[in-house]
Design a protein around this motif. Structure first.
Motif, mmCIF file in Angstrom:
data_model
loop_
_atom_site.group_PDB
_atom_site.id
_atom_site.type_symbol
_atom_site.label_atom_id
_atom_site.label_comp_id
_atom_site.label_asym_id
_atom_site.label_seq_id
_atom_site.Cartn_x
_atom_site.Cartn_y
_atom_site.Cartn_z
ATOM 1 N N MET A 10 0.838 -1.198 0.000
ATOM 2 C CA MET A 10 0.000 0.000 0.000
ATOM 3 C C MET A 10 0.874 1.249 0.000
ATOM 4 O O MET A 10 0.616 2.211 -0.733
ATOM 5 C CB MET A 10 -0.940 -0.033 1.210
ATOM 6 N N ASN A 11 1.937 1.225 0.804
ATOM 7 C CA ASN A 11 2.860 2.360 0.835
ATOM 8 C C ASN A 11 3.580 2.520 -0.500
ATOM 9 O O ASN A 11 3.791 3.644 -0.975
ATOM 10 C CB ASN A 11 3.895 2.167 1.946
ATOM 11 N N GLY A 30 0.398 5.186 -0.899
ATOM 12 C CA GLY A 30 -0.576 5.376 0.161
ATOM 13 C C GLY A 30 0.067 5.507 1.530
ATOM 14 O O GLY A 30 1.262 5.285 1.718
ATOM 15 N N GLN A 31 -0.741 5.868 2.481
ATOM 16 C CA GLN A 31 -0.384 5.879 3.894
ATOM 17 C C GLN A 31 -1.674 5.750 4.686
ATOM 18 O O GLN A 31 -2.761 5.910 4.143
ATOM 19 C CB GLN A 31 0.370 7.153 4.278
ATOM 20 N N THR A 67 -6.010 8.273 6.552
ATOM 21 C CA THR A 67 -6.087 8.289 5.085
ATOM 22 C C THR A 67 -6.012 6.863 4.546
ATOM 23 O O THR A 67 -5.308 6.594 3.560
ATOM 24 C CB THR A 67 -4.944 9.140 4.500
ATOM 25 N N ASP A 125 -8.594 4.887 3.359
ATOM 26 C CA ASP A 125 -9.498 4.604 2.237
ATOM 27 C C ASP A 125 -9.169 5.528 1.069
ATOM 28 O O ASP A 125 -9.881 6.497 0.785
ATOM 29 C CB ASP A 125 -10.950 4.771 2.674
ATOM 30 N N THR A 126 -8.066 5.232 0.375
ATOM 31 C CA THR A 126 -7.618 6.051 -0.746
ATOM 32 C C THR A 126 -7.365 5.172 -1.968
ATOM 33 O O THR A 126 -7.135 3.962 -1.836
ATOM 34 C CB THR A 126 -6.324 6.805 -0.408
ATOM 35 N N GLU A 165 -4.718 5.026 -3.700
ATOM 36 C CA GLU A 165 -3.359 4.486 -3.631
ATOM 37 C C GLU A 165 -3.314 3.211 -2.799
ATOM 38 O O GLU A 165 -2.709 2.198 -3.213
ATOM 39 C CB GLU A 165 -2.393 5.534 -3.054
ATOM 40 N N ASN A 166 -3.928 3.229 -1.636
ATOM 41 C CA ASN A 166 -3.954 2.018 -0.807
ATOM 42 C C ASN A 166 -4.718 0.896 -1.500
ATOM 43 O O ASN A 166 -4.334 -0.273 -1.423
ATOM 44 C CB ASN A 166 -4.572 2.327 0.555
ATOM 45 N N LEU A 189 -10.757 -1.235 3.038
ATOM 46 C CA LEU A 189 -10.159 0.021 3.479
ATOM 47 C C LEU A 189 -11.171 0.932 4.164
ATOM 48 O O LEU A 189 -10.815 1.694 5.066
ATOM 49 C CB LEU A 189 -9.525 0.730 2.286
ATOM 50 N N GLN A 236 -10.532 2.465 7.696
ATOM 51 C CA GLN A 236 -10.638 3.912 7.851
ATOM 52 C C GLN A 236 -11.473 4.270 9.082
ATOM 53 O O GLN A 236 -11.055 5.071 9.928
ATOM 54 C CB GLN A 236 -11.283 4.519 6.599
#
Length: 415
Positions: free
Chosen positions: A206-207, A211-212, A220, A222-223, A225-226, A399, A403
């Motif tokens: 995920m990173n 994402g983070q 953050t 539920d993005t 990127e993740n 996610l 979240q």
């Protein structure tokens, strides 16, 4: 410090949290040892958790060297259950003078006021790796000196690699390359890639997608990127090139690797000891994790030397920490039980002396700490449970749940 003061700080609630993550201080230095430097005749109790006789033996010998040099007696106490015994010590108004404090417990103790923020006063405060200083800082204050660290890397079974016709040029540096070699390594007897089905491994992807989980006081999770990190892993699962250890009849990634059921795994330097002890014939290399669309990323797992707030033995305890974190002592510890030094000089020397572990040292330049604020444990545990269905789950649904749970925990932690 009085027992009633520990209670007022909320000891019971703080010690309930556990996971399966630089300014000089001039105040609150109780007793006569407010500065650095040991006072001959003092005595220190030091609580550690030991991975085995080698680790405990090193600290016994190091304590003897410190006593000979300073006159300060040091009792090394090896915990059966570090967090439980540490909590009992604080609750009984008798915490150890120094203690192992894992990354996932640090913010819990710091946020509740249990820790002396001494690290900025160390003579070698500027020598520690920046990522580790950040990991053990709270409210921008460097609290406790990092003892050592580990990062995650990619282990490759060299026999399987060569049998698949792969060469040094094929060592993956990107997600696409990782997918390609994982597929090439997968056959009827082994899977190309395995790792723990948990946040402490899955979260790295995920990173790597950019994402983070937390940005300041905002969750953050539920993005897009993740979600992209989870979707990448789902693609490997669908291709049959990623299988988790339980489905390989293995307890963890290292066992699947040692048994030859996985040609590559994502683990840390502790895999060296596991292979030497349990699978001495397994030949392998460790390389840095491939970068994702968001760049390279790995996790840093570290332990610091905690000190109770308003310690009466602060001066002697600081002197012991300065002694035990010299490059010379850190390299002796590395030789004894395999840890990576927490100082820049120590880590550089370690990488040259142990080139097989150079990838783990290189990873600290872009490593991040897994989420570990006070109260995060329950949310992460729930996420790990939901990851059991990662193959078919909707990443956004996974996610969204994370979240909500993390935001609730963060709101409570930040008050």
């Amino acid at each position: 410090m009085k027992a009633s003061q520990w209670t007022a700080l909320g000891l019971t609630g703080a010690l309930a949290v556990t996971l399966t993550a630089c300014a000089p201080n001039g105040e609150g230095n109780g007793g006569d040892n407010g500065g650095t430097g040991a006072n001959g005749g003092d005595s220190l109790s030091v609580l550690i958790a030991s991975s085995g006789p080698a680790e405990a033996g090193y600290y016994q010998e190091a304590a003897a060297r410190f006593t000979e040099a300073t006159g300060t007696e040091v009792e090394i106490v090896v915990a059966n259950d570090l967090i439980q015994q540490l909590g009992q010590g604080f609750a009984g108004n008798n915490p150890p003078d120094l203690f192992y404090l894992p990354w996932d417990q640090f913010e819990t103790y710091a946020s509740q006021g249990f820790l002396e923020p001494y690290a900025g006063d160390l003579a070698n405060a500027g020598d520690f790796l920046p990522a580790l200083v950040e990991q053990f800082s709270y409210n921008d204050e460097f609290y406790c000196a990092p003892k050592d660290f580990s990062t995650l890397g990619l282990q490759i079974n060299t026999e399987a690699w060569e049998a698949a016709g792969l060469t040094d040029a094929d060592v993956p540096t990107t997600w696409d390359e990782l997918a390609t070699v994982a597929e090439a390594l997968t056959d009827a007897d082994q899977v190309g890639l395995s790792m723990g089905r948990e946040y402490a491994r899955v979260g790295v992807f995920m990173n790597q997608a950019g994402g983070q989980l937390v940005d300041g006081d905002t969750v953050t999770a539920d993005t897009p990127e993740n979600a992209a990190g989870l979707e990448y892993l789902q693609g490997l699962i669908a291709d049959g090139s990623l299988v988790f250890p339980p489905d390989l009849e293995a307890g963890w990634g290292g066992e699947a690797f040692g048994l030859g059921r996985a040609a590559m795994v994502v683990e840390g330097p502790w895999i060296n000891g596991a292979m030497a002890n349990d699978f001495p014939d397994r030949e392998f290399i460790s390389v840095e994790l491939p970068a994702g669309p968001g760049g390279p990323s790995t996790y840093s797992f570290a332990t610091c030397w905690g000190m109770p707030v308003d310690s009466d033995t602060r001066g002697s305890a600081v002197a012991f920490v300065e002694f035990i974190t010299t490059p010379e002592e850190q390299l002796l510890a590395a030789e004894a039980f395999g840890v990576i030094p927490s100082t820049s000089a120590g880590a550089d020397t370690y990488a040259s002396q142990f080139p097989e572990n150079a990838a783990f040292v290189a990873g600290v330049d872009y490593a991040v700490s897994p989420v570990a604020f006070a109260g995060a444990a329950a949310a992460v545990s729930e996420f790990n449970t939901e990851l059991e269905n990662i193959a078919t789950a909707n990443p956004s649904a996974l996610l969204a749940s994370l979240q909500a749970n993390l935001q609730s925990a963060l709101d409570s932690a930040r008050g």
